[in-house]
Design a protein around this motif. Sequence first.
Motif, mmCIF file in Angstrom:
data_model
loop_
_atom_site.group_PDB
_atom_site.id
_atom_site.type_symbol
_atom_site.label_atom_id
_atom_site.label_comp_id
_atom_site.label_asym_id
_atom_site.label_seq_id
_atom_site.Cartn_x
_atom_site.Cartn_y
_atom_site.Cartn_z
ATOM 1 N N SER A 205 1.014 -0.874 -0.444
ATOM 2 C CA SER A 205 0.179 0.114 -0.068
ATOM 3 C C SER A 205 1.156 1.299 0.418
ATOM 4 O O SER A 205 -0.324 2.283 -0.118
ATOM 5 C CB SER A 205 -0.729 0.099 0.602
ATOM 6 O OG SER A 205 -0.115 -0.307 2.838
ATOM 7 N N THR A 206 2.429 1.440 -0.310
ATOM 8 C CA THR A 206 3.317 2.257 0.217
ATOM 9 C C THR A 206 2.401 3.400 -1.252
ATOM 10 O O THR A 206 2.889 2.507 -2.537
ATOM 11 C CB THR A 206 4.312 2.165 0.252
ATOM 12 O OG1 THR A 206 4.584 1.489 1.744
ATOM 13 C CG2 THR A 206 5.180 3.039 0.236
ATOM 14 N N GLY A 207 2.698 4.663 -1.344
ATOM 15 C CA GLY A 207 2.281 5.271 -2.086
ATOM 16 C C GLY A 207 3.880 5.941 -2.220
ATOM 17 O O GLY A 207 4.060 7.020 -2.935
ATOM 18 N N CYS A 220 7.558 3.938 4.773
ATOM 19 C CA CYS A 220 6.969 3.914 4.201
ATOM 20 C C CYS A 220 5.180 4.565 4.081
ATOM 21 O O CYS A 220 4.732 4.605 5.807
ATOM 22 C CB CYS A 220 6.752 2.049 3.971
ATOM 23 S SG CYS A 220 7.894 1.058 4.732
ATOM 24 N N ARG A 222 2.112 5.804 2.755
ATOM 25 C CA ARG A 222 0.711 5.096 2.220
ATOM 26 C C ARG A 222 -0.248 6.852 1.883
ATOM 27 O O ARG A 222 -0.286 7.673 3.120
ATOM 28 C CB ARG A 222 0.007 4.235 3.513
ATOM 29 C CG ARG A 222 -0.717 4.704 4.647
ATOM 30 C CD ARG A 222 -1.983 3.946 4.574
ATOM 31 N NE ARG A 222 -1.781 4.178 6.252
ATOM 32 C CZ ARG A 222 -3.360 4.760 6.176
ATOM 33 N NH1 ARG A 222 -4.362 5.416 5.526
ATOM 34 N NH2 ARG A 222 -3.322 5.429 7.645
#
Length: 224
Positions: A205-207, A220, A222
């Motif tokens: 889910s890391t953006g 990390c 999100r």
Amino acid sequence: MRERWAAGALCALSALCAVLLTGCQSPSGLTGGESGGEDASGDGRPGGGTVSGSAPAVVRPSGYGAVFLAIDECSSFGTVSFTEVPCDSERAAARVVAREDGRAGDGPPCPATTDFVLHISEQRPSADEDGDGAVSRGYACMRGLQPPHPGDPGGGGGPRTIVGDCVHDAGDGKVRETACDGEGERKPQFKVVEAVAVRTDCPASTGLYVRLGGERPVGCARPL
């Protein structure tokens, strides 16, 4: 006649000794003092400073003020102009949680929940109205005595970005921290949910990847 002369000589010798003893004594007093500096944000290594001076160093007394802003000592309000004050003083605003000598860029980062950093330039005045003594170059990691604490996770400030903090896109591939509750100048866009050693360890889910430093330098984040 001989007895009177001996008595007179003895009196003169006693007077001379008293004069010599008096001449060898002088008032003694050690001085200690305060100076200022300023804070900076980043990875826990502050920059800048406003304290300067040149004069022979003065030994400072033990106890309060023996080392300027030592661990567990307190500063007054302000990050540019401040003084060291007793922690039970009404002027006390923040406590030192870590203190390092030398250049800030060469030293270790401040603890994770540091609220702000005071940069202290070298100062060696012999005396002034406060009786200042020698102050070595260094920086003090500060934690406010009262909330809110911007260095707490999600607080929107502090010299370090940590897990629980929120950031917004600042352009040019950079991000800046902002309060997770949305009360800051900029709305949060990402939240750091984990710190890992390498990017591949981040969840799916890391953006966004945020540089944190330390043993787990990758944050990390999100999207929110």
